[in-house]
Design a protein around this motif. Structure first.
Motif, PDB file in Angstrom:
ATOM      1  N   GLU A 464       0.796  -1.228   0.000  1.00  0.00           N
ATOM      2  CA  GLU A 464       0.000   0.000   0.000  1.00  0.00           C
ATOM      3  C   GLU A 464       0.834   1.286   0.000  1.00  0.00           C
ATOM      4  O   GLU A 464       0.336   2.342  -0.353  1.00  0.00           O
ATOM      5  CB  GLU A 464      -0.929  -0.006   1.213  1.00  0.00           C
ATOM      6  CG  GLU A 464      -0.144  -0.168   2.516  1.00  0.00           C
ATOM      7  CD  GLU A 464      -1.050  -0.492   3.710  1.00  0.00           C
ATOM      8  OE1 GLU A 464      -1.649   0.442   4.209  1.00  0.00           O
ATOM      9  OE2 GLU A 464      -1.131  -1.662   4.115  1.00  0.00           O
ATOM     10  N   ASP A 465       2.094   1.162   0.405  1.00  0.00           N
ATOM     11  CA  ASP A 465       2.924   2.356   0.458  1.00  0.00           C
ATOM     12  C   ASP A 465       3.506   2.771  -0.890  1.00  0.00           C
ATOM     13  O   ASP A 465       4.229   3.761  -0.981  1.00  0.00           O
ATOM     14  CB  ASP A 465       4.090   2.158   1.439  1.00  0.00           C
ATOM     15  CG  ASP A 465       3.595   2.081   2.870  1.00  0.00           C
ATOM     16  OD1 ASP A 465       2.425   2.460   3.084  1.00  0.00           O
ATOM     17  OD2 ASP A 465       4.361   1.639   3.743  1.00  0.00           O
ATOM     18  N   ALA A 466       3.248   1.989  -1.924  1.00  0.00           N
ATOM     19  CA  ALA A 466       3.818   2.344  -3.225  1.00  0.00           C
ATOM     20  C   ALA A 466       2.895   3.327  -3.938  1.00  0.00           C
ATOM     21  O   ALA A 466       1.683   3.200  -3.885  1.00  0.00           O
ATOM     22  CB  ALA A 466       3.999   1.093  -4.066  1.00  0.00           C
ATOM     23  N   CYS A 467       3.510   4.300  -4.592  1.00  0.00           N
ATOM     24  CA  CYS A 467       2.725   5.247  -5.394  1.00  0.00           C
ATOM     25  C   CYS A 467       2.813   4.801  -6.841  1.00  0.00           C
ATOM     26  O   CYS A 467       3.898   4.744  -7.412  1.00  0.00           O
ATOM     27  CB  CYS A 467       3.282   6.658  -5.233  1.00  0.00           C
ATOM     28  SG  CYS A 467       2.624   7.798  -6.465  1.00  0.00           S
ATOM     29  N   LYS A 558      -3.676  17.612  -5.567  1.00  0.00           N
ATOM     30  CA  LYS A 558      -2.259  17.814  -5.249  1.00  0.00           C
ATOM     31  C   LYS A 558      -1.852  16.970  -4.040  1.00  0.00           C
ATOM     32  O   LYS A 558      -1.199  17.426  -3.112  1.00  0.00           O
ATOM     33  CB  LYS A 558      -1.946  19.286  -4.954  1.00  0.00           C
ATOM     34  CG  LYS A 558      -2.353  20.238  -6.050  1.00  0.00           C
ATOM     35  CD  LYS A 558      -1.433  20.153  -7.248  1.00  0.00           C
ATOM     36  CE  LYS A 558      -1.968  20.938  -8.442  1.00  0.00           C
ATOM     37  NZ  LYS A 558      -1.668  20.323  -9.729  1.00  0.00           N
ATOM     38  N   LYS A 559      -2.298  15.726  -4.098  1.00  0.00           N
ATOM     39  CA  LYS A 559      -2.027  14.821  -2.993  1.00  0.00           C
ATOM     40  C   LYS A 559      -1.477  13.514  -3.531  1.00  0.00           C
ATOM     41  O   LYS A 559      -1.912  13.038  -4.582  1.00  0.00           O
ATOM     42  CB  LYS A 559      -3.337  14.505  -2.265  1.00  0.00           C
ATOM     43  CG  LYS A 559      -3.464  15.157  -0.926  1.00  0.00           C
ATOM     44  CD  LYS A 559      -4.781  14.784  -0.325  1.00  0.00           C
ATOM     45  CE  LYS A 559      -4.634  14.488   1.158  1.00  0.00           C
ATOM     46  NZ  LYS A 559      -5.936  14.308   1.782  1.00  0.00           N
ATOM     47  N   CYS A 560      -0.532  12.948  -2.802  1.00  0.00           N
ATOM     48  CA  CYS A 560      -0.061  11.622  -3.169  1.00  0.00           C
ATOM     49  C   CYS A 560      -0.662  10.665  -2.138  1.00  0.00           C
ATOM     50  O   CYS A 560      -0.240  10.650  -0.987  1.00  0.00           O
ATOM     51  CB  CYS A 560       1.457  11.568  -3.132  1.00  0.00           C
ATOM     52  SG  CYS A 560       2.110   9.903  -3.356  1.00  0.00           S
ATOM     53  N   PRO A 561      -1.675   9.879  -2.552  1.00  0.00           N
ATOM     54  CA  PRO A 561      -2.372   9.045  -1.569  1.00  0.00           C
ATOM     55  C   PRO A 561      -1.440   8.112  -0.796  1.00  0.00           C
ATOM     56  O   PRO A 561      -1.693   7.802   0.363  1.00  0.00           O
ATOM     57  CB  PRO A 561      -3.362   8.243  -2.420  1.00  0.00           C
ATOM     58  CG  PRO A 561      -3.528   9.013  -3.680  1.00  0.00           C
ATOM     59  CD  PRO A 561      -2.237   9.731  -3.902  1.00  0.00           C
ATOM     60  N   ALA A 562      -0.367   7.652  -1.427  1.00  0.00           N
ATOM     61  CA  ALA A 562       0.538   6.743  -0.734  1.00  0.00           C
ATOM     62  C   ALA A 562       1.564   7.500   0.101  1.00  0.00           C
ATOM     63  O   ALA A 562       2.317   6.906   0.861  1.00  0.00           O
ATOM     64  CB  ALA A 562       1.243   5.846  -1.748  1.00  0.00           C
ATOM     65  N   GLY A 563       1.586   8.806  -0.074  1.00  0.00           N
ATOM     66  CA  GLY A 563       2.529   9.611   0.700  1.00  0.00           C
ATOM     67  C   GLY A 563       3.975   9.414   0.271  1.00  0.00           C
ATOM     68  O   GLY A 563       4.895   9.551   1.066  1.00  0.00           O
ATOM     69  N   VAL A 564       4.181   9.099  -1.014  1.00  0.00           N
ATOM     70  CA  VAL A 564       5.527   8.847  -1.503  1.00  0.00           C
ATOM     71  C   VAL A 564       6.131  10.101  -2.123  1.00  0.00           C
ATOM     72  O   VAL A 564       7.280  10.447  -1.873  1.00  0.00           O
ATOM     73  CB  VAL A 564       5.520   7.706  -2.555  1.00  0.00           C
ATOM     74  CG1 VAL A 564       6.890   7.579  -3.215  1.00  0.00           C
ATOM     75  CG2 VAL A 564       5.129   6.397  -1.897  1.00  0.00           C
ATOM     76  N   CYS A 565       5.348  10.765  -2.952  1.00  0.00           N
ATOM     77  CA  CYS A 565       5.875  11.896  -3.710  1.00  0.00           C
ATOM     78  C   CYS A 565       6.156  13.067  -2.771  1.00  0.00           C
ATOM     79  O   CYS A 565       5.232  13.680  -2.231  1.00  0.00           O
ATOM     80  CB  CYS A 565       4.896  12.288  -4.809  1.00  0.00           C
ATOM     81  SG  CYS A 565       4.609  10.918  -5.940  1.00  0.00           S
TER      82      CYS A 565
END
Ligand SMILES: Cc1cc2nc3c(=O)[nH]c(=O)nc-3n(C[C@H](O)[C@H](O)[C@H](O)COP(=O)(O)O)c2cc1C
Ligand code: SF4
Ligand code: SF4
Ligand code: FES
Lengths: 626, 169
Positions: A464-467, A558-565
């Protein structure tokens, strides 16, 4: 010198006889993974101890008091690289993992001398905690079907007699003494062996086309370039069982009428190059390569070429150009390689794993091969299972197995209690599969329908942590760098696509960008000359299709759902949790937080410098990252 | 300074390499690989020399030398560090390894070789040891399951083995 089929059989029998004298065989993995983990020190230490005690000569081992020898030998890769260095003790098949040189003494004293198992060196299931003594029972191996890899980890790849003793070169002998070239092509065709290098083209048809070409000179070329990131099946075969590859090529040479073979191996695989060179030398010394092989009048020799670091050289016409000493650039077809390949001559080009499948098909027959896998994709396929998965490593499974079986039964699931998100299959030319593909049978045709591709067989599992947008960017960066530049759609298109993806991950993407991205993807796919350009868009198209909402989140919210970017990482205050205490606004160094006491505060993302001070200050955990 | 000492002894060794491989055009890549192994890069004058001896146009030799990633026309360090940024390693945070190395080796933006020519830092896509991701290779030795701390130690060990007391890079 092995002069004929009789000699070969005698050599095999002699080796087996010799084995009977060995009470125990200690096999230490000498594959790249285990060597990196220090397996050669383990090997030296065990050998030293065994020799020091004179155990290498004679020692009392079994209950009946027979005196038997111990053999200590390096082996090819077992596939379970993460658990390395691996030591296997036969005949019991005891499987020790994560062995260190300090363990050598115990192995000799406890296992070799007393026949007892050392508990701490056994594989322990990370979830159930269960311990396994033999490899065969471990969940990682249970659903596997190891044909091509069956010798890997079991024999010493640097000793031709170990291969011969395990039925090696017997298929060659059979072919040369009992079959016509046409007959060989027929059996390969009947078995429906499809190329393991990615495309899945039927090998029998290819072989037969080369056979029918009217030319004095023909070539057999083995593609060991394996440029796909995340793939190492071919490497393990070349390192762990090099003679199998040579035998497959020899049979192809006989079937097609070629007398010369080339193996093109990437320079990043020095151990594979070394083992292949050694195998070629031994085969020549024993008369299995060269003139008049097994006194049948058939002559064949093999040369090894090292690649020089260009992914595109894995493509057939680029590969032959590179062997010729040129820049490795693909050319337009026709003529096809089977008509005009290396130096313009008819050329039979197959992948390492394809060749490695051949000897067993000859020995066991087409029906045997058809009995595994699916009707349209028979046999097995080796996959490199990596990424966010409990058991990484190299596996070989029947075609048609499902993703679920691979990920959960063999791979042991996702570590750290995380959710499975996607698996990237087939490297930069492949695509992404998702939860909804869990029960899709993995074979050439079903994957193509899903927009992905088996490719050479890399399976990178992502949690799940992958964008997924970042994953698409990653592959586009790769193909863009590797494009040879010959055609405009590929050269320019991949660059533009990369720029767009970079814009999106940095938070500057627009809706038009997504449209343009899709348009470009289709242009590059249709307008490119070779497979690199034709497939470059696959990771983009599959992520757009299956993870379109992630693209939208990047562009619109402007959101990265996985929190990676990183650029899109930002903080916000949950109005439900915020009590309006104003503590956060006081610590914020750039005054990005505003609000009225006792009402929910807000963060101005433009101003925020992402220092994180507010997160640790908020007593109600109202500040969220993401 | 380096180029000077090179070219004196170089041609002899280059001749040997060409002789051992035969001077057919198809041997060009192998010859360049062996020459590079000898000098750690492909000095310009040697490329011209190879072209002359093999009877190939210099532009063709340069063309091949620049096409393939493994050839370098600039001197490389004694230790070539290749950090894998293949898919498996990328997923397991190879970027952090790279960052730690750049910091440790004090490499500036765009600089890949340390001033003392001890280290060159490169990225590669997949070394085929993905089970041990993230992976790096220094010359031919493979290091698996790297962490930013572990790479720092590896570099320290090399520096120590080189006997460099006062690290002045
Ligand atoms: C850019 C590109 C890279 C390729 N890389 C490889 C490779 O590394 N190994 C391989 O066997 N095939 C590779 N292929 C596929 C080959 O062109 C060819 O189809 C294959 O080697 C044929 O063997 P097979 O029929 O046994 O699969 C690549 C194709 C393209 C377009
Ligand atoms: S598609 Fe790309 S890699 Fe293939 S020939 Fe064209 S430019 Fe070269
Ligand atoms: S992260 Fe730092 S800059 Fe951003 S709002 Fe919180 S305190 Fe202010
Ligand atoms: S992706 Fe790094 S070794 Fe394969």
């Amino acid at each position: 010198m092995i002069k004929d089929r009789g000699d070969l059989e005698r050599a095999a029998a002699a080796w087996r006889e010799e084995q009977k004298k060995c009470g125990l065989k200690v096999l230490i993995c000498a594959g790249t993974g285990c060597v990196a983990g220090g397996s050669m020190e383990v090997y030296r230490r065990i050998k030293e101890l065994v020799e020091a005690e004179g155990l290498n000569t004679l020692v009392d081992l079994d209950k009946h008091g027979d005196s038997k020898k111990i053999r200590v030998s390096p082996s090819g890769c077992h596939g379970f690289c993460e658990m390395g260095p691996i030591v296997r003790i036969e005949p019991k098949g005891i499987f020790y993992t994560k062995v260190k040189p300090e363990d050598a003494e115990d192995i000799v004293e406890i296992t070799l001398k007393k026949g007892e198992v050392i508990d701490r060196l056994l594989y322990r299931h990370p979830v159930t905690g269960e311990r396994y003594i033999e490899e065969e029972n471990m969940p990682f191996y249970k659903k596997q079907k190891r044909n091509v890899l069956k010798n890997c980890g079991r024999i010493n790849p640097e000793d031709i007699f170990e291969y011969i003793g395990n039925n090696g070169y017997h298929a060659l002998a059979k072919v040369l003494t009992e079959m016509t070239p046409e007959g060989v092509c027929q059996i390969i065709n009947k078995a429906n062996l499809r190329g393991r290098g990615g495309g899945g083209f039927p090998a029998g048809i290819k072989w037969d086309s080369v056979r029918k070409e009217n030319s004095e000179i023909k070539y057999v070329v083995c593609n060991g370039d394996e440029g796909d990131p995340g793939a190492f099946m071919d490497r393990s075969i070349m390192e762990g069982d090099p003679h199998r590859v040579l035998e497959g090529m020899l049979i192809a040479g006989y079937a097609s009428g070629a007398k010369e073979g080339y193996i093109y191996v990437r320079a990043e695989y020095p151990l594979a190059v070394k083992r292949l060179q050694k195998a070629v030398k031994q085969a020549r010394e024993h008369g299995l390569l060269g003139e008049n092989i097994l006194s049948t009048g058939f002559s064949f020799d093999i040369k090894i070429n090292k690649g020089a670091g260009a992914f595109v050289c894995g493509e057939g016409s680029a590969l032959t150009a590179s062997i010729e000493g040129n820049r490795g650039m693909p050319r337009t077809k026709p003529p096809r390689t089977v008509q005009a390949g290396l130096w313009g001559k008819p050329t039979l080009l197959n992948n390492v794993e394809t060749f490695a499948n051949v000897p067993d098909i000859i020995i066991n027959g087409a029906e045997w091969f058809l009995g595994m896998g699916t009707p349209n994709s028979p046999g097995t396929k080796a996959f490199a299972l990596t990424g966010n998965i409990v058991n990484t490593g190299l596996i070989e499974v029947p075609m048609g197995i499902t993703l679920r079986e691979i990920i959960y039964d063999i791979g042991g699931g996702i570590p750290g209690g995380k959710e499975f998100k996607a698996v990237q299959i087939g490297g930069p030319s492949g695509g992404c599969l998702t939860k909804k593909h869990m029960d899709l049978p993995l074979d050439f045709d079903s994957l193509e329908k899903a927009g992905a591709m088996i490719g050479s067989g890399g399976l990178v599992v992502m949690d799940e942590d992958a964008c997924m947008v970042e994953v698409a960017r990653f592959f586009m960066d790769f193909t863009q760098k590797e494009s040879c530049g010959k055609c405009v759609p590929c050269r320019e298109g991949t660059k533009r696509m990369l720029e767009i993806l970079e814009r999106i991950v940095s938070g500057n993407g627009t809706m038009e960008d997504i449209e343009l991205l899709e348009e470009l993807a289709i242009t590059v796919k249709t307008g490119s000359l070779c497979g690199l350009g034709k497939t470059a868009a696959n990771p983009v198209l599959t992520t757009l299709k299956y993870f379109g909402d992630e693209y939208l989140a990047h562009v619109k919210e402007k959101k990265c759902p996985a929190g990676v970017c990183r650029a899109l990482k930002g903080y916000s205050i949950d109005p439900e949790k915020c009590k309006g205490c104003s503590k956060c606004s006081k610590v914020c160094p750039v005054n990005a937080i505003t609000g009225k006491i006792k009402q929910a505060f807000t963060i101005d993302r433009e101003k925020c410098i992402k220092c994180g001070a507010c997160v640790s200050t908020c007593p109600f955990n109202a500040v969220e990252e993401g | 300074m380096l180029a000077g000492t090179h070219s004196q002894r170089s041609f002899k060794r280059v001749n040997e390499i060409i002789k051992a491989n035969g001077n057919q055009k198809s041997a060009l890549i192998t010859i360049l690989q062996e020459v590079q192994e000898e000098y750690r890069y492909l000095p310009e004058e040697i490329l011209t020399y190879i072209a002359t001896v093999m009877g190939i146009s210099p532009s063709k030799v340069f063309g091949v030398a620049t096409f393939y990633e493994n050839f370098s026309l600039e001197p490389k360090g004694k230790y070539v560090i290749k950090v894998c940024d293949g898919t498996a390693c990328h997923v397991r945070k190879s970027r952090d390894i790279l960052k730690a190395l750049r910091k440790k080796l004090e490499l500036k933006e765009g600089q890949n070789t340390t001033k003392d020519l001890l280290f060159t830092l490169e990225t590669v896509s997949c070394l085929g040891a993905c089970g041990l991701a993230p992976v790096m290779v220094i010359n031919d030795k493979v290091y698996g399951k790297m962490t930013p701390d572990a790479v720092e130690k590896v570099i320290d060990d090399i520096i120590e083995s080189e006997g460099i007391v006062n690290d002045q890079r």
